[in-house]
Every structure is written in C-alpha cells, then in structure tokens.
Design an enzyme around this catalytic site. Sequence first.
Site, short mmCIF file in Angstrom:
data_model
loop_
_atom_site.label_atom_id
_atom_site.label_comp_id
_atom_site.label_asym_id
_atom_site.label_seq_id
_atom_site.Cartn_x
_atom_site.Cartn_y
_atom_site.Cartn_z
N LYS A 70 58.00 0.40 48.73
CA LYS A 70 57.39 0.65 50.28
C LYS A 70 56.92 -0.45 50.68
CE LYS A 70 55.18 4.39 52.65
NZ LYS A 70 54.04 5.56 52.64
N SER A 145 55.82 9.36 54.99
CA SER A 145 56.32 8.16 55.25
C SER A 145 57.06 7.30 54.39
CB SER A 145 55.09 7.38 55.77
OG SER A 145 54.11 7.48 54.53
N SER A 169 53.11 12.23 51.88
CA SER A 169 54.15 11.09 52.10
C SER A 169 55.02 10.46 50.95
CB SER A 169 53.36 9.85 52.70
OG SER A 169 53.16 9.99 54.09
#
Lengths: 467, 449, 101
Positions: A70, A145, A169
């Site tokens: 990420k 996310s 997330s």
Amino acid sequence: MKLNTLTLTNALALLKKKEISLEELYRDIEKAIEEKNNELNIYLTVDKEAMKKARQAQELPLGGLPIAVKDNFLTIGLPTTASSNVLDGFMPPYESTVTKRLKESGGVVIGKTNMDAWAHGSSTETSDFGPTKNPRNLKHLPGGSSGGSAAAVAADMCIAAIGSETAGSIRQPAAWCGVVGLKPTYGRVSRAGVVAMGSSLDCPGPIGKTVEDCAVLLHVIAGKDEYDGTTSSQTAPRYQKNLKDGVKGMRIGLCYTDHPKLVGTPVDVAMREAGKVFERLGAKVELVKLSKSVKPNTILTPDYAIGLYTIVQRGEVSSNLARYDGIRYGEDRSHFGEEAKRRIALGTFILSKGYADKYYVHAQKVRSLYIQNFKELFETYDVLVSSPSPGFALPIGASAGDPMFGELQDMLVEPSSLAGLPGISIPCFRDPETNLYLGLNIMANHWQEEKMFAVAYTFEQNIRWDP
Amino acid sequence: MGKYEPIIGLEIHVELATASKMFCGCKNDPFFASDPNIYTCPVCLGMPGGLPVPNKKAVEFYPDLPKGYQISQYDKPLAIHGSLEIFNYPINQSTNNQIKEKIRIRRVHIEEDTGKLIHATIEGKRVSLVDFNRSGVPLVEVVTEPDFRTVEEVDQFLKKLQQIIRYLSISGADMEKGSMRLEPSISILPITNTTNNPIIQYPTYRVELKNINSFRFARKAIEYEIERQTAMLDRGEQPIQQTRGWSEDKGVTLPQRAKEEAQDYRYFPEPDIPPMRWEKSQISKLKSQIPELPDQKKERFMKTYGLSDYDSDLITETRKLADYFEEAVKVAESTLDTGNQHIKQHHISPKKIANWMINKQPDIDAILPSQLVQDIRAASLVVDVSIDEITGAIEQVVREQSKAMSDYQKGKEQALMFLLGQVIKELKGKGDKQIITEKLKEKLALYGR
Amino acid sequence: MKTKKFTPKDVAKIAKLARIPVTLQEEKQLADGFNATMNVVDQLFKVDVGNVEPTSHVTGSMNVFREDDVDVTRTFTQEQALLNAKRTHNGFFVVDHLLEE
C-alpha cells in the site's frame, strides 16, 4: 499454468523444488501488471528493478517473491504518496519497519498500490490518482482504503500484499475482492514509517490468497519495534504452526446478524451458513444478541461506534496531518483533497478548546465500554464471528459526496477495531451472477491471532464453493 | 513610584542536557552543531510515519521545586504548585534585613524545542531559514505566578533557578547559548487606597517580552517596559495585551506580530505514547537521587565547617566549587593523622581553605585539592618565618631587654607578654603567635626563674 | 445533547485554525457535511458512560521509554533531510518570512 496465480506458500514450495524459476514467476506477474494495470489502476508505482532484487533475495525465507505494498508505507527508492497530491513525488529518506522486515526476509516490493487518499475512506475512490476497480467485477469498487492491495491480490498482480487498517481498511476490501485480509492486534505490527491516519487504531497487516499466506507474512512483519512505542514486546509466534488445530470444542459467537440493517440480507444468510459449517466441524456456535448497553453475553450495538469512531479518528487525523506544510517535503496544505479537508477541519473542531472534553473524552469513555464488553465476551467465546461489511461491493461512484460513507460501511468492524482486537476476513460466499464476494470476519481477543488463524484455516479448507 | 506596582511573571525554558533528543535518538547538541539540519530523523523532522518514543532520562530529570507532584499522563504537567524562595534585597538599604520572598511556581513540565529560525534576505526577498537541529530537544518549562514586583526579584530568582539547574546537572542553563530562555510578562497595577485588601486584582492585559538572551537584557527590557507602561498610564492611556521583542541595538522593546493562536486546539493525549505512571516508590527513589541543593549545602557548610554566611554563599555558588572545597578539607584533615608535629602545628582549617579560595580564586580545573592544601601550607610558612629567624629574633630580644628579663625571672607574668610583643615587633608582625610563644618559653626556661 | 448547527462562518473559523484554505463554496459544503456528521456523532451522547474511565491505550501498555542513547542509524544526513524540500539555502530549509521584529 500462469505462475502469478500461485499462492505464496505454493510458489515458495515450487521455487524450492526448482520446479519453477523466479524469472518465470516474475515474467507472469509483470505480464499481468502490464495487461491489467491501466484498466484497474492498482499500482501507482511499479519497481522495474524488482526481478533483480528478487534474485538477490532467493536464499531468504520469502525467496524473492513479489509483494504489493500500500502506498502509505515509506519505501526508499519508490515514491510514497498515500494517494494524495500533497505527497506527489515524495521520495522517502527512510524505510518503514514493515517493508524493512519484509525485505530482510526476502520479500520484494513489486509496487505501491492505490488507496483512499490518506487512507480516508472505504472505496479507494477518494484517491487523488483515480479510483481502483474491483478485479472481480469492473463496475464495482474494490473497497478501501487498502483497495489497491486487495485488488492486486485478487487480480494476481502480486503473490501477496501489505495493507493497513484503521477500522475495516484491510478486511472490507479483502471481503469485497474475495481474498484474505488480516488486521492484527493493535501494537502487534509496527506503524513506524507508515503515513499515520488514526494513531490509536492503525494496524498494518497482510492480504493474501489464503489464510496460510497471511500467517507467513504476519510472522515476518510482527513484533516489537524500538521506533514504535506502542508495539508489544511479546514475541510474535510462528503462526503457521497452529493452523491445523481445528475448531472442535471451540465456542464461537455469531455477532450482528440481528442488527436491523442486516436481518434478511445476503450477509445474514451467509453468516448463518458459516455458523452451520463451524457446527458441523465440532464447534459450539451461539448467536450473540445485540444490546443497547453492556450486559452479560450480549454484544453492544455497533450504532454508537460510528460516532465514537468518527470522533477518535477525525481528532487523530487532524493531529497527524498537521505536519504537512510543504516546507520540508511535499506540497502545501491547499493540495489536500475534499475528504482530507473535511476530516482535518472536523477533527480540529472536535479537539478545540472547550470541545475536546465534551467530545473526545466522552468518546474515549464509550470506547472503554466496548473494550469491557469484548473482554467479557471473550471469557465465554474463543472467537467472535461477523461480517466485515454490510454487503457486497458497491458500484463505482457509490461513495461520492457522502461524508459518512466509510463509517457506515465499516460499522461492523468499528467496535472491535476501537478495542484494538485482531480480525481476519476470509471469503465465505460468491454471487455467481455478479462474481462478487462476501467475507467472514473472525475476531479474537488481544494477541490471540493464533486462535483466529486456526478457525479461519479450518473454514477455508471446509467451505464448498459454487454451490 | 508608589502610584503603580509592576506585576511580573516569568516563563522560563531550559534545554535539558541529555545525550539524545526528547522523542528520538538524534544527538542533542544544537549549539555546537557544525552545520544546519545534521541532527534530524523521521521523528524530529516531522516526516510521515515518524513516531515519538520518550527519552527515559529526560522524563526523570526534573527539579525538586514542587512539594507535591503527580505524574500521570504526558498531557499533564510533571509538577504543579511549587515554589522557590529568593532573598529580596530591598532597594531602600536603610535596613540590612533580607526579606525572604516565596515565588509561586504554577507548573513545571517537559516539552520539546522547535526548529531555529534565522531571518535573511535572499535575492531581495525576506525569508526565514529553518534549522531543525534544535527541533525535539527536551525542554523544561517553568511558569511562575505573577509574583515579582521588582527587577531585583526577577534577577534573584533567575540566578537561583540557574544555580539549582546547574547543581542538578540537567542543563548548562546558559542564556547566551540559548539553553535557558526567558519570557517575562509585565503589566502595571495602579495602587488604590485599599491596601488592607490582600487580594490583588491583576491588570486585564499583559505584555510578553521576547528576544531576551542574557540576564543583562532581561533587566534592561523589564525596566524599559515598566517605564513605558507607567508613562502610558500617566498620560491616561491603557497599555494593551501584546508581544514585544527587546531590541538591544535600540535599547527599546518593539511590538512583534504574534504567532497564530496555535495553542487553542488539539488538547488530547498523544496516542503514540502509552501513558506514564509512577509508583510512589519510584518517585521517592528519584527524589533520593536528587543531589544536595545550594541552600541545603550552604546551611551545612556553615554548620559543619563554621563558615560565615557570606563565605558559605560564595563557596556553594557552584556544585563544582563546593565539591572542591570539601575535597580540600578532607585532604587537610587526613594529613593531620600523619603524626607530623610540624603539620599538626600548621593545621589548615576549613575556614582558611575557604578564605584562600575566595581571596586567591585558584584555578580549580588546574590545581588538585591536595596541591591547594600544600600551597596554603607552604604559603603560611613563607608568610611566617623560618624557625631560625624566630630563634634569632628571640636571642636578640633576650639580649636587649635585660630589664624585662630580670622582671620575668622575678616572676612578673606581664614581662612575658612584653617580651613576646618585642619578638613580634622584631619579626615585623610575621609568624605564628603560638610557635613564637612556645619558642620564647623554651628560651626563657634556659634562664630559669 | 445536540451539537449546534454549523454555519459557513463557523467552518471558516475552524478552517483557519486547521490551516486549511477553503473557498466560499467549500465553506458551505463543509458546513452541510459537518451537520450531517455531527447528527450521527450526537447519537453517542445517548450512551450512559457511568463512572467508566476514558481509554488511554487499548491494550493497556504503559511506561514505554527509550534509553538516552544517540541513534546514528536513524539520523538523516543533511542531504537526506533536505531531499524533498522545495526551497533550500546553504543547508537550511527556506520559508517565507515568519515573524516581524
């Protein structure tokens, strides 16, 4: 066979037996990225040197396997943006502890994945660099996310991935993309070098194709870090060891299926089916009733957690994003996107003089109630099971303009996240018409990831797909 | 004066002399850094992902100013409601009595220093240059109540505080180097007739002074500000709440554009730092590690070594000086045990050592205490006279003063005193009276009575 | 308990405190968003918290310190420190003039 579809565990075994080569594996991975990244918008950056680095890591435990990370983990040599224009082009002068450990164990960061800007969201639509599409169904969102990381795993554009979760997330995008995602106990994995969102909640964690893959990765990244004072000094166990312990005799509490928003939905049905699977395997499964106050053997409604989470998270966001001024790095504060501005401003209000006591302190008291409730529940149950999300992946565009989109999507994981508990989401249902998945969220008490792994692994091995 | 009373409070920042910074392992040495921005890391440079981890030593460092303190969480001060006594020397010297004043301390807490700004003009544009070497250096903040009424009191307090801080070895507390910084706030209270009412209604405004880099500046700036505000009140104007900077060049204070009201928000415990809790036993252990402070030491030196108030004050000015003194006393006393008659006769008393140190101001870095004692002894011998000189002088007096000699032999005691006086006169006042008396008696014994 | 309704003017004040530049249109949008959000947040005050202590750290961790050692492995070189800065001068970061003297 396309080698990019291999699980981490299988790829490692085949590499060891020399049945496949790293070159072949990387060729297939890179081909998948080339073919799909334009459409899916998963990687913001791909490391062109990855293969070279992999060769040097061959002898290490992760054998040079390509891992997607990420874009809120700082990586030397690869720009880190947290999907925000504020950090566009930022070249980290140091490495996050998680990626450092990953590299030291022979993992290679193949690329940096798209996310909601600053991890503010549950759709990956709020990225300043465009939304990511769900590889299972291009008209749908991957969740967020950590949407880019979950999608990278689902699209076989990496062998496994690293994400981060504040409340949902990792687990929600894992569920929406039909992969496995794990949020560890708060403090199990270091946050050092991760662009901070909600400091009392943030947890880095693995996303993989299987439960076992996540167990391998968690062992690599977990443990005490001198650069994060909130990491636990307990040594991280070898999580692979207890995977096959089974669920016989375990007490499993099924949560939130009686929530008015879930009754009669596909999620409700899938959760009850999952309960039956566990019963068949010898566990004692009970429905834990919802309650509006802390009462024995009931679970406190997640309704309050939405407001609680909003206060804690907005407050911490406004504090964490105060450092971005464009002087030492990045762009100035006019470059924050709509969602970030919204959160910073509200958080500033919540923590302002006169209001901090009213909101933040009251919220932290409600938080204590949730912690107390879970503590009591884990005296009765080995694990608690729920859905990580109220439904299937939503269509692209669904989050637009809704200031509470994420909070409502993540309602079912907010209470446990606020309590710092670990959870793992594994696929439990696929809609053959849409090819979209539902996840099963298994939660354990603090530091009891092993128990969680055993339950998740047993379920994974016993679920029958395509009924 | 008389019509108005200055109300002065102090906010003092002291940089702690730890090896590393408050929340990271960067070197804490901003003053001597060879270049800007060479002691920074993710934490003190505020990089994304940098997390603070508190320095244990910095947290344990705190002056024993308060009486009762409680330490719970980082967002709470380390100490509250303390006080520090100072001697207030009245301006009116008609009385020699020192008045002991208690300056109340509102709170003491640890925070971190900011980066340093240097103002410059580059390519015709006014800019600020930022150096983060100082960013994150642990800082103790001491905030007093507005208990000062005169510049002298401020001066006394600052010197005392500086002395204590140096005794504790927690900081150089050097105003020139910026390791001790001062922000006085001053307002003027018009005195009304209701003097019986002990409750002071503080003025509704206060002026904060910045840019004060020495005790001297502090004095000048406060004096200037008192005058400025008094003159305004005299003209019937009302001074306003303001931040002003001291301009040494111009000898005036000038208004500064105040920084944004950044203090007005984000009141919450730092989630990156787990709470700190101290057990009572830990606090008493820390307390027991606090060294003897100047006032206690001064008292003890007066009691144990018989030093005067004045001498003891000077000798305990620094811990180093006081330790040196005690070491020298120890040396002097240990040589007494040697049994050497001569040394016994030349006992170097603590008083003598103190006097020597005060008058001669020896370089205590260069001279060992044992050497100092030897020097004192040698000097007293040189200043005295040799035994030969003494016996020579005695011989001469005995020869010349036949009248007194016969008086002595007849048993007149006063004659001895007279002869002694003559010998001392012969020696021009030099020599140890005791030794001279003994030698004289020895000589007279030969003549018999 | 109910939070008062936010006006665009309130938002402007908060935005200034948060150092976030906002346009007039954004002020209006943010005010609407705040009101929607605080409606949900206010549900929280329906909870009776009794005498419960506020959470300070979820896993009960306490007294975490580092020893007072210099850690050169974490220290940036001047070049690293300035690597991402837009404006530098002789090893310094440069900002617009900050304080009037």
